[in-house]
Design a protein around this motif. Structure first.
Motif, PDB file in Angstrom:
ATOM      1  N   GLY A 239       0.812  -1.216   0.000  1.00  0.00           N
ATOM      2  CA  GLY A 239       0.000   0.000   0.000  1.00  0.00           C
ATOM      3  C   GLY A 239       0.839   1.255   0.000  1.00  0.00           C
ATOM      4  O   GLY A 239       1.697   1.439   0.877  1.00  0.00           O
ATOM      5  N   ALA A 240       0.601   2.123  -1.001  1.00  0.00           N
ATOM      6  CA  ALA A 240       1.361   3.375  -1.124  1.00  0.00           C
ATOM      7  C   ALA A 240       0.466   4.580  -0.894  1.00  0.00           C
ATOM      8  O   ALA A 240       0.534   5.574  -1.613  1.00  0.00           O
ATOM      9  CB  ALA A 240       2.043   3.461  -2.489  1.00  0.00           C
ATOM     10  N   GLY A 241      -0.392   4.476   0.116  1.00  0.00           N
ATOM     11  CA  GLY A 241      -1.079   5.658   0.604  1.00  0.00           C
ATOM     12  C   GLY A 241      -0.158   6.430   1.524  1.00  0.00           C
ATOM     13  O   GLY A 241       1.044   6.143   1.630  1.00  0.00           O
ATOM     14  N   VAL A 242      -0.694   7.411   2.228  1.00  0.00           N
ATOM     15  CA  VAL A 242       0.162   8.272   3.039  1.00  0.00           C
ATOM     16  C   VAL A 242       0.851   7.486   4.151  1.00  0.00           C
ATOM     17  O   VAL A 242       2.041   7.733   4.443  1.00  0.00           O
ATOM     18  CB  VAL A 242      -0.643   9.465   3.600  1.00  0.00           C
ATOM     19  N   VAL A 243       0.175   6.509   4.765  1.00  0.00           N
ATOM     20  CA  VAL A 243       0.804   5.755   5.852  1.00  0.00           C
ATOM     21  C   VAL A 243       1.846   4.789   5.304  1.00  0.00           C
ATOM     22  O   VAL A 243       2.948   4.664   5.850  1.00  0.00           O
ATOM     23  CB  VAL A 243      -0.264   5.022   6.694  1.00  0.00           C
TER      24      VAL A 243
ATOM     25  N   THR B  65      14.000  -2.366   1.061  1.00  0.00           N
ATOM     26  CA  THR B  65      12.560  -2.187   1.223  1.00  0.00           C
ATOM     27  C   THR B  65      11.876  -2.040  -0.124  1.00  0.00           C
ATOM     28  O   THR B  65      12.358  -1.322  -1.005  1.00  0.00           O
ATOM     29  CB  THR B  65      12.266  -0.941   2.084  1.00  0.00           C
ATOM     30  N   LEU B  66      10.726  -2.693  -0.271  1.00  0.00           N
ATOM     31  CA  LEU B  66       9.896  -2.593  -1.468  1.00  0.00           C
ATOM     32  C   LEU B  66       8.481  -2.232  -1.061  1.00  0.00           C
ATOM     33  O   LEU B  66       7.920  -2.824  -0.141  1.00  0.00           O
ATOM     34  CB  LEU B  66       9.876  -3.924  -2.223  1.00  0.00           C
ATOM     35  N   VAL B  67       7.885  -1.270  -1.769  1.00  0.00           N
ATOM     36  CA  VAL B  67       6.479  -0.913  -1.576  1.00  0.00           C
ATOM     37  C   VAL B  67       5.693  -1.419  -2.781  1.00  0.00           C
ATOM     38  O   VAL B  67       6.015  -1.077  -3.926  1.00  0.00           O
ATOM     39  CB  VAL B  67       6.294   0.607  -1.425  1.00  0.00           C
TER      40      VAL B  67
ATOM     41  N   VAL C 274       1.158   6.786  -6.141  1.00  0.00           N
ATOM     42  CA  VAL C 274       0.832   6.893  -4.725  1.00  0.00           C
ATOM     43  C   VAL C 274      -0.442   7.720  -4.571  1.00  0.00           C
ATOM     44  O   VAL C 274      -0.855   8.442  -5.490  1.00  0.00           O
ATOM     45  CB  VAL C 274       1.989   7.560  -3.947  1.00  0.00           C
ATOM     46  N   ALA C 275      -1.080   7.615  -3.417  1.00  0.00           N
ATOM     47  CA  ALA C 275      -2.199   8.493  -3.036  1.00  0.00           C
ATOM     48  C   ALA C 275      -3.348   8.495  -4.030  1.00  0.00           C
ATOM     49  O   ALA C 275      -3.957   9.530  -4.269  1.00  0.00           O
ATOM     50  CB  ALA C 275      -1.704   9.929  -2.809  1.00  0.00           C
ATOM     51  N   THR C 276      -3.660   7.340  -4.619  1.00  0.00           N
ATOM     52  CA  THR C 276      -4.804   7.301  -5.537  1.00  0.00           C
ATOM     53  C   THR C 276      -6.106   6.981  -4.804  1.00  0.00           C
ATOM     54  O   THR C 276      -7.179   7.130  -5.380  1.00  0.00           O
ATOM     55  CB  THR C 276      -4.588   6.254  -6.640  1.00  0.00           C
ATOM     56  N   GLY C 277      -6.016   6.544  -3.560  1.00  0.00           N
ATOM     57  CA  GLY C 277      -7.217   6.237  -2.783  1.00  0.00           C
ATOM     58  C   GLY C 277      -7.549   7.366  -1.833  1.00  0.00           C
ATOM     59  O   GLY C 277      -7.481   8.548  -2.181  1.00  0.00           O
TER      60      GLY C 277
ATOM     61  N   VAL D  89       6.657  -8.530   6.266  1.00  0.00           N
ATOM     62  CA  VAL D  89       5.522  -8.019   5.495  1.00  0.00           C
ATOM     63  C   VAL D  89       4.769  -7.018   6.367  1.00  0.00           C
ATOM     64  O   VAL D  89       4.386  -7.340   7.498  1.00  0.00           O
ATOM     65  CB  VAL D  89       4.561  -9.135   5.046  1.00  0.00           C
ATOM     66  N   ILE D  90       4.555  -5.813   5.842  1.00  0.00           N
ATOM     67  CA  ILE D  90       3.789  -4.777   6.544  1.00  0.00           C
ATOM     68  C   ILE D  90       2.577  -4.424   5.699  1.00  0.00           C
ATOM     69  O   ILE D  90       2.709  -4.039   4.536  1.00  0.00           O
ATOM     70  CB  ILE D  90       4.655  -3.527   6.818  1.00  0.00           C
ATOM     71  N   ASN D  91       1.414  -4.569   6.288  1.00  0.00           N
ATOM     72  CA  ASN D  91       0.150  -4.307   5.611  1.00  0.00           C
ATOM     73  C   ASN D  91      -0.323  -2.889   5.912  1.00  0.00           C
ATOM     74  O   ASN D  91      -0.665  -2.564   7.040  1.00  0.00           O
ATOM     75  CB  ASN D  91      -0.896  -5.327   6.077  1.00  0.00           C
ATOM     76  N   SER D  92      -0.335  -2.046   4.881  1.00  0.00           N
ATOM     77  CA  SER D  92      -0.873  -0.694   5.006  1.00  0.00           C
ATOM     78  C   SER D  92      -1.756  -0.419   3.796  1.00  0.00           C
ATOM     79  O   SER D  92      -1.589   0.578   3.094  1.00  0.00           O
ATOM     80  CB  SER D  92       0.272   0.329   5.091  1.00  0.00           C
ATOM     81  N   ALA D  93      -2.707  -1.306   3.577  1.00  0.00           N
ATOM     82  CA  ALA D  93      -3.483  -1.305   2.338  1.00  0.00           C
ATOM     83  C   ALA D  93      -4.770  -0.499   2.406  1.00  0.00           C
ATOM     84  O   ALA D  93      -5.624  -0.619   1.527  1.00  0.00           O
ATOM     85  CB  ALA D  93      -3.798  -2.750   1.928  1.00  0.00           C
ATOM     86  N   GLY D  94      -4.954   0.312   3.445  1.00  0.00           N
ATOM     87  CA  GLY D  94      -6.087   1.218   3.499  1.00  0.00           C
ATOM     88  C   GLY D  94      -7.422   0.505   3.489  1.00  0.00           C
ATOM     89  O   GLY D  94      -7.724  -0.317   4.360  1.00  0.00           O
TER      90      GLY D  94
END
Length: 508
Positions: free
Chosen positions: A10-14, A29-31, A38-41, A210-215
């Protein structure tokens, strides 16, 4: 074989804030982001407020991160070149019940550590903001306004500058823990200990963390990781964007008194670029991307907006948009619950952030630091050490805006780079030089909205009627692509599907 220390989903703000904080350390690190930028949601579909933190329950993660993020943002915005104004905020009331709620949340804000809150009488209220509605108000000087799209872009670009990678158009469809050393050896992986295979619709990558920041999709991604379902409720909000002629009449955000649960309805907020946002008009939705406007909601929004902003008129409307909150809730009462940063000893080397809605923009970096602390702490417990980089650079230089230069600066810029002398977007006074810098941005984003969000071209009164064709032509030339290869924002969002007439007599 793509192998990483950390994969952020997830490439939102968080997600971009987490990537930036990870880039402070010697970590590969890979996003992964399913969209093309980024920031499309919902990181871009909000009011753009830097919240002070007075409505959030004392001791909650939401309250802590909001206050922390607010108080550090002058330095953050300076480092990252993010447009930001600490405008303060008026919270206005009309009734005795409004006054009681305002006083209750004033006390709550003071307990949370929000600085400088005070009640103001009608005279002072109208000195602060002459066009505010209401009979009395609370003034919150710590509040501010920022560009959430620019902020997310800046976090991502700074992370990229410091070594993080971004893969756009990569939708995660599977996450699997590798069974043992033999399987890793067969795959050519040298890392000992826990490893994950993350499958996207473009291939597979391997990672220790793995870090989940998928909004809006965080619960779904969490399930792929092995986490339980977190009950949520989706609420959809409509907004009007008013042009800069209306912006001349409002310099301070004006919010109504919070309701008994601490929520706000329609408010009027100036943007850092001189427009005004009026909204939202909240109602329940079941669609994570239900971004269609509804006439009845916009009609209600217009009436409510007039209560907050006396100069609200239809002649100023230039665009509408929708934001959606996915809020953690009690499964029975549906009462909203706090942000969650989830870990599980049975799913080591994973973190899942769920229900990060408002004030997610304000709280992004504090949430990121807490997430990275989990990675560092668990690694330390395993007897390993993640080294902090000595060459991390927190500074990101934005595209220099022609519209913000003095006459002397414009003349000097044109002497140094004649492309500054060609104005592509008349409404926002954006030059060819800025469009070129956006086309060749550090993240490799090549959508029309990517150019729009980086330069403000196509955001003025005509909404791209004059400049959009010139921008797309320049993209074709600079990228060496055919018109049919260009996308507006998403995969499948073609700008052109073919020619409407032949180039020459007799040719198709």
């Amino acid at each position: 074989m793509e192998q990483y220390d950390v994969v952020v989903i997830g490439a939102g703000v968080v997600g971009c804030a987490i990537a930036r904080e990870l880039s402070r350390y010697a970590l590969k690190t890979l996003v992964l982001e399913k969209e093309l930028d980024v920031a499309t949601g919902n990181s871009s579909r909000n009011t753009g407020m830097l919240h002070a933190g007075f409505t959030y329950k004392l001791g909650t993660l939401r309250a802590q991160c909001s206050v922390e993020g607010n108080q550090e943002f002058d330095q953050v915005s300076s480092d990252l070149g993010v447009p930001f104004k600490r405008t303060g905020k008026l919270v206005v009331g009309f009734t005795d019940h409004d006054r009681q709620n305002i006083l209750r949340f004033k006390a709550n804000g003071e307990a949370n550590g929000v600085r400088g809150i005070r009640m103001v009488d009608p005279d002072e209220m109208h000195r602060i903001e002459p066009n505010a509605g209401g009979n009395f108000a609370m003034y919150v000087p710590a509040s501010g306004i920022l560009d959430p799209m620019q902020y997310t872009i800046a976090l991502a670009e700074n992370a990229c500058k410091n070594g993080a990678r971004f893969s756009f158009g990569s939708r995660v469809i599977g996450i699997r823990a590798l069974e043992g050393e033999e399987e890793k050896k067969a795959l050519g992986l040298e890392e000992k200990g826990r490893m994950y295979q993350v499958t996207t619709d473009r291939g597979m990558v391997y990672t220790r963390w793995v870090i989940n920041s998928a909004g809006a999709y965080a619960v779904k991604i969490g399930q792929l990781m092995g986490y339980p379902v977190v009950p949520q409720i989706g609420t959809k909000g409509e907004y009007y964007i008013l042009d800069k002629k209306a912006g001349a009449f409002l310099k301070t955000p004006v919010y109504p008194a919070p309701n008994d649960r601490g929520g706000f309805v329609t408010h009027a907020t100036p943007t850092v670029d001189g427009n005004i946002l009026v909204g939202p008009d909240w109602y329940t939705t079941t669609g994570p991307e239900d971004y269609a406007n509804q006439k009845q909601s916009l009609d209600r929004l217009f009436l409510d907006g007039q209560k907050m902003f006396k100069k609200m008129q239809r002649k100023y409307f230039i665009r509408n948009f929708v934001g959606i909150r996915w809020r953690n809730c009690d499964p029975v009462t549906k009462e909203p619950l706090d942000f969650r940063i989830m870990t599980d000893k049975n799913i080591p080397h994973t973190v899942s952030l769920v229900g990060i809605e408002s004030p997610g923009v304000t709280a992004a970096l504090p949430l990121a630091r807490r997430t990275v602390d989990i990675v560092l702490g668990e690694t330390d417990n395993e007897g390993k050490k993640i080294l902090k980089k000595t060459d991390f650079d927190p500074v990101r230089k934005p595209i220099r805006r022609f519209s913000e230069m003095t006459l002397e600066e414009k003349q000097e810029a044109i002497r140094e780079n004649p492309d500054y002398g060609q104005v592509f977007c008349r409404c926002e006074n954006v030059s060819r030089a800025e469009i070129l810098q956006a086309i060749h941005n550090p993240l490799g984003v090549h959508t029309l909205t990517g150019i729009k969000n980086r330069t403000r071209s196509m955001m003025g009164r005509c909404q791209g009627g004059y400049c959009q064709t010139r921008i797309t032509q320049l993209m074709e030339q600079e990228l060496g692509v055919e018109p049919e290869d260009l996308r507006y924002q998403r995969e499948g969002g073609w700008l052109f599907t073919g020619k409407v007439r032949p180039d020459k007599q007799g040719e198709e």
